[in-house]
Design a protein around this motif. Structure first.
Motif, PDB file in Angstrom:
ATOM      1  N   GLU A 118       0.818  -1.209   0.000  1.00 23.85           N
ATOM      2  CA  GLU A 118       0.000   0.000   0.000  1.00 23.85           C
ATOM      3  C   GLU A 118       0.855   1.264   0.000  1.00 23.85           C
ATOM      4  N   LEU A 119       2.034   1.181   0.616  1.00 26.59           N
ATOM      5  CA  LEU A 119       2.945   2.327   0.632  1.00 26.59           C
ATOM      6  C   LEU A 119       3.735   2.460  -0.668  1.00 26.59           C
ATOM      7  N   GLY A 120       3.570   1.515  -1.565  1.00 27.41           N
ATOM      8  CA  GLY A 120       4.290   1.553  -2.835  1.00 27.41           C
ATOM      9  C   GLY A 120       5.730   1.103  -2.735  1.00 27.41           C
ATOM     10  N   GLU A 121       6.082   0.429  -1.639  1.00 29.03           N
ATOM     11  CA  GLU A 121       7.472   0.009  -1.446  1.00 29.03           C
ATOM     12  C   GLU A 121       7.787  -1.308  -2.154  1.00 29.03           C
ATOM     13  N   ILE A 122       6.813  -2.211  -2.222  1.00 30.02           N
ATOM     14  CA  ILE A 122       6.977  -3.494  -2.908  1.00 30.02           C
ATOM     15  C   ILE A 122       5.726  -3.730  -3.745  1.00 30.02           C
ATOM     16  N   PRO A 123       5.861  -4.025  -5.039  1.00 36.34           N
ATOM     17  CA  PRO A 123       4.661  -4.352  -5.828  1.00 36.34           C
ATOM     18  C   PRO A 123       3.917  -5.523  -5.187  1.00 36.34           C
ATOM     19  N   ARG A 124       2.597  -5.430  -5.119  1.00 34.56           N
ATOM     20  CA  ARG A 124       1.816  -6.441  -4.412  1.00 34.56           C
ATOM     21  C   ARG A 124       2.093  -7.848  -4.925  1.00 34.56           C
ATOM     22  N   GLU A 125       2.291  -8.003  -6.231  1.00 24.88           N
ATOM     23  CA  GLU A 125       2.512  -9.329  -6.785  1.00 24.88           C
ATOM     24  C   GLU A 125       3.892  -9.885  -6.433  1.00 24.88           C
ATOM     25  N   ARG A 126       4.766  -9.039  -5.877  1.00 22.57           N
ATOM     26  CA  ARG A 126       6.111  -9.487  -5.504  1.00 22.57           C
ATOM     27  C   ARG A 126       6.295  -9.615  -3.992  1.00 22.57           C
ATOM     28  N   VAL A 127       5.222  -9.473  -3.244  1.00 23.53           N
ATOM     29  CA  VAL A 127       5.332  -9.562  -1.786  1.00 23.53           C
ATOM     30  C   VAL A 127       5.531 -11.016  -1.365  1.00 23.53           C
ATOM     31  N   THR A 128       6.701 -11.299  -0.802  1.00 21.13           N
ATOM     32  CA  THR A 128       7.007 -12.607  -0.219  1.00 21.13           C
ATOM     33  C   THR A 128       7.788 -12.356   1.066  1.00 21.13           C
ATOM     34  N   MET A 129       8.000 -13.406   1.836  1.00 16.67           N
ATOM     35  CA  MET A 129       8.813 -13.243   3.032  1.00 16.67           C
ATOM     36  C   MET A 129      10.201 -12.730   2.671  1.00 16.67           C
ATOM     37  N   GLN A 130      10.742 -13.216   1.549  1.00 19.41           N
ATOM     38  CA  GLN A 130      12.087 -12.810   1.158  1.00 19.41           C
ATOM     39  C   GLN A 130      12.149 -11.336   0.774  1.00 19.41           C
ATOM     40  N   THR A 131      11.154 -10.850   0.014  1.00 16.18           N
ATOM     41  CA  THR A 131      11.203  -9.440  -0.391  1.00 16.18           C
ATOM     42  C   THR A 131      10.934  -8.522   0.802  1.00 16.18           C
ATOM     43  N   ILE A 132      10.112  -8.974   1.747  1.00 20.04           N
ATOM     44  CA  ILE A 132       9.879  -8.175   2.955  1.00 20.04           C
ATOM     45  C   ILE A 132      11.158  -8.077   3.772  1.00 20.04           C
ATOM     46  N   ARG A 133      11.829  -9.204   3.980  1.00 25.40           N
ATOM     47  CA  ARG A 133      13.086  -9.194   4.743  1.00 25.40           C
ATOM     48  C   ARG A 133      14.127  -8.307   4.065  1.00 25.40           C
ATOM     49  N   ALA A 134      14.219  -8.420   2.754  1.00 28.22           N
ATOM     50  CA  ALA A 134      15.211  -7.617   2.024  1.00 28.22           C
ATOM     51  C   ALA A 134      14.909  -6.133   2.175  1.00 28.22           C
ATOM     52  N   TRP A 135      13.630  -5.748   2.115  1.00 26.99           N
ATOM     53  CA  TRP A 135      13.269  -4.335   2.267  1.00 26.99           C
ATOM     54  C   TRP A 135      13.622  -3.846   3.668  1.00 26.99           C
ATOM     55  N   LEU A 136      13.328  -4.644   4.695  1.00 30.30           N
ATOM     56  CA  LEU A 136      13.645  -4.242   6.071  1.00 30.30           C
ATOM     57  C   LEU A 136      15.153  -4.109   6.263  1.00 30.30           C
ATOM     58  N   ALA A 137      15.926  -5.004   5.637  1.00 25.39           N
ATOM     59  CA  ALA A 137      17.381  -4.925   5.751  1.00 25.39           C
ATOM     60  C   ALA A 137      17.920  -3.663   5.089  1.00 25.39           C
ATOM     61  N   ARG A 138      17.276  -3.216   4.003  1.00 26.03           N
ATOM     62  CA  ARG A 138      17.728  -1.995   3.317  1.00 26.03           C
ATOM     63  C   ARG A 138      17.261  -0.723   4.013  1.00 26.03           C
ATOM     64  N   ASN A 139      16.269  -0.851   4.856  1.00 25.65           N
ATOM     65  CA  ASN A 139      15.668   0.327   5.499  1.00 25.65           C
ATOM     66  C   ASN A 139      15.587   0.158   7.012  1.00 25.65           C
ATOM     67  N   PRO A 140      16.726  -0.036   7.687  1.00 27.75           N
ATOM     68  CA  PRO A 140      16.687  -0.279   9.138  1.00 27.75           C
ATOM     69  C   PRO A 140      16.063   0.878   9.920  1.00 27.75           C
ATOM     70  N   HIS A 141      16.135   2.085   9.396  1.00 28.70           N
ATOM     71  CA  HIS A 141      15.566   3.242  10.079  1.00 28.70           C
ATOM     72  C   HIS A 141      14.032   3.240  10.057  1.00 28.70           C
ATOM     73  N   ARG A 142      13.425   2.366   9.245  1.00 30.40           N
ATOM     74  CA  ARG A 142      11.969   2.319   9.141  1.00 30.40           C
ATOM     75  C   ARG A 142      11.375   1.018   9.705  1.00 30.40           C
TER      76      ARG A 142
END
Length: 369
Positions: A221-245
């Motif tokens: 919903e925030l436009g950070e990951i396309p909905r069709e690409r949401v997986t545990m792996q893409t979520i973890r990768a996003w959190l690792a790239r954005n520790p401040h968030r």
């Protein structure tokens, strides 16, 4: 209680993949339920599959060996059960996801490295239901706390992360990474490699009561990951790239899980789950426990999903549940323990047809009436 009209009878010959699946792989999981049910019967779900109707099948399963020949297992299920297709609500397709048991390093004490606690159930957390739920709490709340002589919402994830439970001696163990802790919350169990050389297992004990919010949906919903690409792996990768968030995103999910230690059990099996038996990788299914009855065999047909080079068409046993597992045609497949299982589980998000194998005894009773 009548059997739900969502169940539509079919024949085994019309069950896609029934003749090619290795159904004997699901028999040990069913047999474990048979022994557990002899100690404490399972609760009947709202769809009307009466727990008592399993009595004959349970007795036969207990009298058999754990490992049986393929034809013996197939005859067992066909003798005791009738297949029904579960009609998805409002014409929508059924949906299957995957989950696993994380395996992480943990410490029995907190220190400069291990700073993230996993908590046991607090003594001020109380179970509630529709009879005693205060009118200002959402009906979905199953837990609350007593404050000033009345029940109020329990502390949510943000409050607990900020120390609402600190100093009460509730820590089961400590982890080094709060994202690891969060995903253990999502999976509801973990195998812990302790710094003292021991191995421990923990499993779900209770939750804060707040509704579950999937952070994958939040990131979409925030436009950070396309909905069709949401997986545990893409979520973890996003959190690792954005520790401040990390706090910002994790706190969207106000639900918080409490754990209890459980016996290690058989090392080749998964953790003890909601049906009070150890899970079988690839054969244990989490379902909506309010609707379905534990120990029900389900045959899941997900032709777009492949984990062994073939379309995923397997017999599984209902042995677990989860906050995100709602609706009749919805399931979560337990894929095993550790990182490899997590890699598979994290990408399973597929349309699926769900078939319940219902006890023939239920049919003899007049479809549950």
């Amino acid at each position: 209680m009548s059997l739900s009209t969502l169940f539509r009878p079919i024949s085994y010959s019309d069950l896609p993949g029934w003749s090619t699946d290795t159904v004997s792989a699901a028999f040990p999981a069913f047999r474990r339920c048979a022994f557990q049910a002899s100690r404490r019967p399972y609760r009947t779900g709202r769809l009307g599959v009466r727990a008592e109707a399993f009595t004959e099948a349970f007795a036969d399963a207990r009298a058999m060996a754990d490992a049986v020949a393929e034809e013996t297992a197939r005859r067992f299920f066909e003798r005791h059960f009738v297949p029904f297709r579960i009609e998805a609500e409002q014409g929508a397709a059924g949906f299957v996801t995957g989950y696993y048991e994380p395996e992480v390093e943990a410490s029995p004490v907190g220190d400069g490295r291990f700073t993230v606690p996993l908590y046991r159930r607090p003594d001020d957390l109380v179970d509630v239901d529709g009879q005693d739920l205060p009118c200002d709490l959402d009906p979905s709340f199953a837990f609350a706390r007593c404050a000033g002589g009345r029940l109020v919402a329990y502390h949510d994830r943000q409050a607990i992360d900020r120390g609402a439970l600190a100093g009460r001696g509730l820590e089961l163990c400590w982890l080094a990474d709060r994202v690891d802790a969060f995903f253990i919350h999502m999976q509801g169990a973990a195998r812990l490699s302790m710094t003292d050389g021991t191995t421990r297992r923990i499993t779900y004990a209770a939750k804060s009561g707040h509704p579950f919010t999937g952070i994958g949906g939040v990131l979409a919903e925030l436009g950070e990951i396309p909905r069709e690409r949401v997986t545990m792996q893409t979520i973890r990768a996003w959190l690792a790239r954005n520790p401040h968030r990390v706090d910002e995103i994790l706190w969207h999910n106000r639900s918080y899980i409490f754990f209890r230690e459980t016996p290690a059990g058989e090392p080749d099996l998964g953790p003890v789950a909601a049906a009070k038996v150890q899970l079988e990788a690839g054969r244990s299914l989490a379902v909506d426990r309010m609707l379905h009855t534990f120990a029900t065999p389900f045959f899941v047909d997900a032709p777009d999903l492949s984990v062994d080079g073939r379309p995923y068409r397997r017999l599984m046993i209902a042995q677990d549940t989860g906050s995100a597992i709602t609706r009749p045609a919805r399931g979560d497949v337990f894929m095993g323990t550790g990182g490899a299982a997590g890699s598979v589980a994290g990408v399973i998000r597929h349309k699926a047809a769900f078939h319940a194998l219902l006890p023939r005894a239920l049919m003899r009773e007049g479809r549950g009436q």
